[in-house]
Design a protein around this motif. Sequence first.
Motif, PDB file in Angstrom:
ATOM      1  N   TYR A  58      -6.377  -3.894  -0.284  1.00 50.41           N
ATOM      2  CA  TYR A  58      -5.046  -3.282  -0.217  1.00 50.41           C
ATOM      3  C   TYR A  58      -4.225  -3.847   0.939  1.00 50.41           C
ATOM      4  O   TYR A  58      -3.024  -4.079   0.805  1.00 50.41           O
ATOM      5  CB  TYR A  58      -5.168  -1.766  -0.087  1.00 50.41           C
ATOM      6  CG  TYR A  58      -5.631  -1.077  -1.350  1.00 50.41           C
ATOM      7  CD1 TYR A  58      -5.644  -1.737  -2.581  1.00 50.41           C
ATOM      8  CD2 TYR A  58      -6.057   0.251  -1.319  1.00 50.41           C
ATOM      9  CE1 TYR A  58      -6.063  -1.099  -3.732  1.00 50.41           C
ATOM     10  CE2 TYR A  58      -6.474   0.904  -2.481  1.00 50.41           C
ATOM     11  CZ  TYR A  58      -6.471   0.217  -3.688  1.00 50.41           C
ATOM     12  OH  TYR A  58      -6.879   0.855  -4.826  1.00 50.41           O
ATOM     13  N   PHE A  59      -4.873  -4.046   2.075  1.00 48.79           N
ATOM     14  CA  PHE A  59      -4.188  -4.631   3.228  1.00 48.79           C
ATOM     15  C   PHE A  59      -3.612  -6.001   2.847  1.00 48.79           C
ATOM     16  O   PHE A  59      -2.435  -6.297   3.096  1.00 48.79           O
ATOM     17  CB  PHE A  59      -5.159  -4.758   4.400  1.00 48.79           C
ATOM     18  CG  PHE A  59      -4.553  -5.344   5.644  1.00 48.79           C
ATOM     19  CD1 PHE A  59      -4.102  -4.512   6.666  1.00 48.79           C
ATOM     20  CD2 PHE A  59      -4.441  -6.719   5.814  1.00 48.79           C
ATOM     21  CE1 PHE A  59      -3.538  -5.047   7.820  1.00 48.79           C
ATOM     22  CE2 PHE A  59      -3.881  -7.255   6.963  1.00 48.79           C
ATOM     23  CZ  PHE A  59      -3.433  -6.418   7.965  1.00 48.79           C
ATOM     24  N   ASP A  60      -4.450  -6.839   2.264  1.00 50.56           N
ATOM     25  CA  ASP A  60      -4.012  -8.187   1.892  1.00 50.56           C
ATOM     26  C   ASP A  60      -2.900  -8.137   0.852  1.00 50.56           C
ATOM     27  O   ASP A  60      -1.959  -8.931   0.889  1.00 50.56           O
ATOM     28  CB  ASP A  60      -5.196  -8.994   1.355  1.00 50.56           C
ATOM     29  CG  ASP A  60      -6.220  -9.314   2.434  1.00 50.56           C
ATOM     30  OD1 ASP A  60      -5.882  -9.195   3.633  1.00 50.56           O
ATOM     31  OD2 ASP A  60      -7.361  -9.665   2.076  1.00 50.56           O
ATOM     32  N   TRP A  61      -3.019  -7.200  -0.084  1.00 51.09           N
ATOM     33  CA  TRP A  61      -2.002  -7.088  -1.141  1.00 51.09           C
ATOM     34  C   TRP A  61      -0.638  -6.742  -0.556  1.00 51.09           C
ATOM     35  O   TRP A  61       0.365  -7.380  -0.875  1.00 51.09           O
ATOM     36  CB  TRP A  61      -2.435  -6.034  -2.153  1.00 51.09           C
ATOM     37  CG  TRP A  61      -1.445  -5.852  -3.270  1.00 51.09           C
ATOM     38  CD1 TRP A  61      -0.325  -5.061  -3.261  1.00 51.09           C
ATOM     39  CD2 TRP A  61      -1.459  -6.477  -4.561  1.00 51.09           C
ATOM     40  NE1 TRP A  61       0.353  -5.148  -4.446  1.00 51.09           N
ATOM     41  CE2 TRP A  61      -0.319  -6.011  -5.262  1.00 51.09           C
ATOM     42  CE3 TRP A  61      -2.323  -7.374  -5.182  1.00 51.09           C
ATOM     43  CZ2 TRP A  61      -0.035  -6.424  -6.567  1.00 51.09           C
ATOM     44  CZ3 TRP A  61      -2.030  -7.785  -6.488  1.00 51.09           C
ATOM     45  CH2 TRP A  61      -0.906  -7.308  -7.150  1.00 51.09           C
ATOM     46  N   VAL A  62      -0.603  -5.708   0.286  1.00 53.91           N
ATOM     47  CA  VAL A  62       0.677  -5.279   0.856  1.00 53.91           C
ATOM     48  C   VAL A  62       1.249  -6.353   1.768  1.00 53.91           C
ATOM     49  O   VAL A  62       2.462  -6.602   1.770  1.00 53.91           O
ATOM     50  CB  VAL A  62       0.526  -3.954   1.626  1.00 53.91           C
ATOM     51  CG1 VAL A  62       1.881  -3.489   2.157  1.00 53.91           C
ATOM     52  CG2 VAL A  62      -0.060  -2.872   0.734  1.00 53.91           C
ATOM     53  N   MET A  63       0.396  -7.007   2.533  1.00 53.50           N
ATOM     54  CA  MET A  63       0.865  -8.069   3.419  1.00 53.50           C
ATOM     55  C   MET A  63       1.521  -9.193   2.616  1.00 53.50           C
ATOM     56  O   MET A  63       2.540  -9.762   3.027  1.00 53.50           O
ATOM     57  CB  MET A  63      -0.300  -8.623   4.237  1.00 53.50           C
ATOM     58  CG  MET A  63       0.102  -9.648   5.281  1.00 53.50           C
ATOM     59  SD  MET A  63       1.173  -8.959   6.579  1.00 53.50           S
ATOM     60  CE  MET A  63      -0.039  -8.074   7.574  1.00 53.50           C
ATOM     61  N   LYS A  64       0.956  -9.490   1.461  1.00 52.22           N
ATOM     62  CA  LYS A  64       1.516 -10.549   0.619  1.00 52.22           C
ATOM     63  C   LYS A  64       2.825 -10.124  -0.029  1.00 52.22           C
ATOM     64  O   LYS A  64       3.763 -10.926  -0.161  1.00 52.22           O
ATOM     65  CB  LYS A  64       0.498 -10.923  -0.463  1.00 52.22           C
ATOM     66  CG  LYS A  64       0.962 -12.038  -1.392  1.00 52.22           C
ATOM     67  CD  LYS A  64      -0.102 -12.382  -2.417  1.00 52.22           C
ATOM     68  CE  LYS A  64       0.354 -13.475  -3.363  1.00 52.22           C
ATOM     69  NZ  LYS A  64      -0.691 -13.803  -4.374  1.00 52.22           N
TER      70      LYS A  64
END
Length: 213
Positions: A84-90
């Motif tokens: 989720y962290f990586d998704w939102v950051m992207k």
Amino acid sequence: MSTSIDRTPARHDDDRSPHLTRRTVLAGAAATTAAVTLGGEPAAALDLFSADMVAFNNLSSALTGIHVEKLAPVTDALDLKRDYFDWVMKQQRESFMALLQIAKANAATPQAIIDKSQASDDTRYLARSIVLMWYLGAWYEPADLKRLVDARKDAKPAFVPFTVISPKAYTQGWLWRVIQAHPMGYSDMQFGYWTRPPEPLEDFISRTAIKGT
């Protein structure tokens, strides 16, 4: 020898906030040591306690109302928090960084995180997207959520498109735990669970204490 479980949420001083505590950090240090000793990848364990990841966990806990030890446990084979962290950051890097800064500056006060996340449209609607992501395992664009609010003002119905982040996210959405059900096509619940009264909601979203500790 069995251990009796107290269903009442813990009342220790360092557990009043659902955020990361000294006990959690110590547990993480132990996990890191184990990873090194067993030949695992130490960088992955250490990354769990990077400033941004800690802020994301605390932010998510404040927004969803789910205790951080339930939302992002130290021992977590699925590691949805990383996905989720990586998704939102992207998807929303600039607004996401602003929310992380709010979480860092108000780490001890969940309500302040909630209040300050509403300061601008950029962070307000991204915060809503993050809540929906944790509960539904799906991504709703902040701009689409804003359009939905605007459409309601005009009394016009609007469809909000979404993206299921992954099969793992679909099966692990917190919605299912809160309503004590399971998504269509998947269940890890014991056969016949529907014949028994549901457990208290606090058992799923709050930290519980072991009697005698």
